[in-house]
Design a protein around this motif. Structure first.
Motif, PDB file in Angstrom:
ATOM      1  N   ASN A 165       0.538  -5.163  -6.066  1.00 58.52           N
ATOM      2  CA  ASN A 165       1.380  -6.323  -5.787  1.00 58.52           C
ATOM      3  C   ASN A 165       2.732  -5.896  -5.211  1.00 58.52           C
ATOM      4  O   ASN A 165       3.231  -6.498  -4.253  1.00 58.52           O
ATOM      5  CB  ASN A 165       1.565  -7.149  -7.058  1.00 58.52           C
ATOM      6  CG  ASN A 165       2.264  -8.456  -6.795  1.00 58.52           C
ATOM      7  OD1 ASN A 165       2.004  -9.135  -5.800  1.00 58.52           O
ATOM      8  ND2 ASN A 165       3.168  -8.827  -7.681  1.00 58.52           N
ATOM      9  N   LYS A 166       3.314  -4.840  -5.784  1.00 59.77           N
ATOM     10  CA  LYS A 166       4.582  -4.309  -5.251  1.00 59.77           C
ATOM     11  C   LYS A 166       4.401  -3.840  -3.809  1.00 59.77           C
ATOM     12  O   LYS A 166       5.262  -4.086  -2.957  1.00 59.77           O
ATOM     13  CB  LYS A 166       5.083  -3.140  -6.101  1.00 59.77           C
ATOM     14  CG  LYS A 166       5.709  -3.517  -7.396  1.00 59.77           C
ATOM     15  CD  LYS A 166       6.214  -2.266  -8.108  1.00 59.77           C
ATOM     16  CE  LYS A 166       6.790  -2.594  -9.461  1.00 59.77           C
ATOM     17  NZ  LYS A 166       7.246  -1.386 -10.179  1.00 59.77           N
ATOM     18  N   LEU A 167       3.293  -3.158  -3.567  1.00 57.88           N
ATOM     19  CA  LEU A 167       3.015  -2.645  -2.221  1.00 57.88           C
ATOM     20  C   LEU A 167       2.809  -3.798  -1.236  1.00 57.88           C
ATOM     21  O   LEU A 167       3.385  -3.814  -0.151  1.00 57.88           O
ATOM     22  CB  LEU A 167       1.788  -1.738  -2.263  1.00 57.88           C
ATOM     23  CG  LEU A 167       1.521  -0.848  -1.078  1.00 57.88           C
ATOM     24  CD1 LEU A 167       2.653   0.157  -0.887  1.00 57.88           C
ATOM     25  CD2 LEU A 167       0.202  -0.105  -1.262  1.00 57.88           C
ATOM     26  N   ASP A 168       2.000  -4.771  -1.622  1.00 56.28           N
ATOM     27  CA  ASP A 168       1.681  -5.893  -0.735  1.00 56.28           C
ATOM     28  C   ASP A 168       2.879  -6.779  -0.434  1.00 56.28           C
ATOM     29  O   ASP A 168       2.919  -7.440   0.601  1.00 56.28           O
ATOM     30  CB  ASP A 168       0.571  -6.751  -1.338  1.00 56.28           C
ATOM     31  CG  ASP A 168      -0.778  -6.058  -1.326  1.00 56.28           C
ATOM     32  OD1 ASP A 168      -0.927  -5.051  -0.597  1.00 56.28           O
ATOM     33  OD2 ASP A 168      -1.680  -6.521  -2.050  1.00 56.28           O
ATOM     34  N   ASN A 169       3.855  -6.805  -1.338  1.00 60.05           N
ATOM     35  CA  ASN A 169       5.022  -7.667  -1.152  1.00 60.05           C
ATOM     36  C   ASN A 169       6.262  -6.914  -0.688  1.00 60.05           C
ATOM     37  O   ASN A 169       7.349  -7.482  -0.668  1.00 60.05           O
ATOM     38  CB  ASN A 169       5.311  -8.425  -2.450  1.00 60.05           C
ATOM     39  CG  ASN A 169       4.237  -9.444  -2.740  1.00 60.05           C
ATOM     40  OD1 ASN A 169       3.892 -10.255  -1.883  1.00 60.05           O
ATOM     41  ND2 ASN A 169       3.678  -9.384  -3.931  1.00 60.05           N
ATOM     42  N   ASN A 170       6.088  -5.669  -0.295  1.00 60.15           N
ATOM     43  CA  ASN A 170       7.218  -4.894   0.201  1.00 60.15           C
ATOM     44  C   ASN A 170       7.626  -5.425   1.574  1.00 60.15           C
ATOM     45  O   ASN A 170       6.801  -5.481   2.486  1.00 60.15           O
ATOM     46  CB  ASN A 170       6.835  -3.414   0.290  1.00 60.15           C
ATOM     47  CG  ASN A 170       7.985  -2.568   0.727  1.00 60.15           C
ATOM     48  OD1 ASN A 170       8.393  -2.607   1.878  1.00 60.15           O
ATOM     49  ND2 ASN A 170       8.515  -1.785  -0.200  1.00 60.15           N
ATOM     50  N   PRO A 171       8.883  -5.825   1.751  1.00 59.59           N
ATOM     51  CA  PRO A 171       9.313  -6.423   3.023  1.00 59.59           C
ATOM     52  C   PRO A 171       9.161  -5.482   4.224  1.00 59.59           C
ATOM     53  O   PRO A 171       8.864  -5.941   5.327  1.00 59.59           O
ATOM     54  CB  PRO A 171      10.773  -6.793   2.796  1.00 59.59           C
ATOM     55  CG  PRO A 171      11.173  -6.212   1.505  1.00 59.59           C
ATOM     56  CD  PRO A 171       9.946  -5.791   0.764  1.00 59.59           C
ATOM     57  N   ILE A 172       9.347  -4.194   4.005  1.00 55.09           N
ATOM     58  CA  ILE A 172       9.180  -3.250   5.119  1.00 55.09           C
ATOM     59  C   ILE A 172       7.733  -3.249   5.585  1.00 55.09           C
ATOM     60  O   ILE A 172       7.453  -3.301   6.786  1.00 55.09           O
ATOM     61  CB  ILE A 172       9.629  -1.832   4.711  1.00 55.09           C
ATOM     62  CG1 ILE A 172      11.139  -1.803   4.455  1.00 55.09           C
ATOM     63  CG2 ILE A 172       9.248  -0.810   5.777  1.00 55.09           C
ATOM     64  CD1 ILE A 172      11.644  -0.505   3.861  1.00 55.09           C
ATOM     65  N   LEU A 173       6.810  -3.212   4.636  1.00 56.17           N
ATOM     66  CA  LEU A 173       5.389  -3.207   4.992  1.00 56.17           C
ATOM     67  C   LEU A 173       4.946  -4.527   5.606  1.00 56.17           C
ATOM     68  O   LEU A 173       4.122  -4.545   6.520  1.00 56.17           O
ATOM     69  CB  LEU A 173       4.537  -2.872   3.766  1.00 56.17           C
ATOM     70  CG  LEU A 173       4.701  -1.456   3.241  1.00 56.17           C
ATOM     71  CD1 LEU A 173       3.897  -1.254   1.961  1.00 56.17           C
ATOM     72  CD2 LEU A 173       4.297  -0.433   4.277  1.00 56.17           C
TER      73      LEU A 173
END
Length: 103
Positions: free
Chosen positions: A73-81
């Motif tokens: 969830n942290k990865l999927d919601n990272n603004p850079i990504l």
């Protein structure tokens, strides 16, 4: 062949002037140089593998799944990504348009 090489070089330069390509390269560089994102990605993959290893152990599986889902969830919601993915899709669309013109 020299004319073709010059033309390809010119197209390459033009592409690098496109805003979506600039954004794509900017975010790609950020991701490649961000150790915390690399670690987060590594951790997501690690816990995903641990889930697979422990699919016959419900207690460990549930623990690993909870950790995996939180990190994913942290990865999927990272603004850079998120911004990288948007820029990547725009560049892909641009390249498809160019391909269609050339055909």
């Amino acid at each position: 062949m020299n004319n073709l090489d010059d033309l390809i070089s010119s197209i390459n330069e033009e592409l690098h002037q496109e805003e979506c390509v600039k954004q794509y390269l900017y975010y790609k560089n950020l991701i490649e140089n961000d150790e915390s994102l690399k670690q987060l990605d590594f951790d997501v993959r690690f816990h995903q593998k641990e889930m697979c290893k422990n699919k016959n152990n419900p207690e460990v599986y549930a623990k690993e799944k909870a950790i995996y889902e939180e990190l994913k969830n942290k990865l999927d919601n990272n603004p850079i990504l998120i911004n990288y993915q948007i820029a990547k899709e725009e560049v892909y669309s641009l390249l498809v348009d160019i391909k269609n013109v050339l055909m």
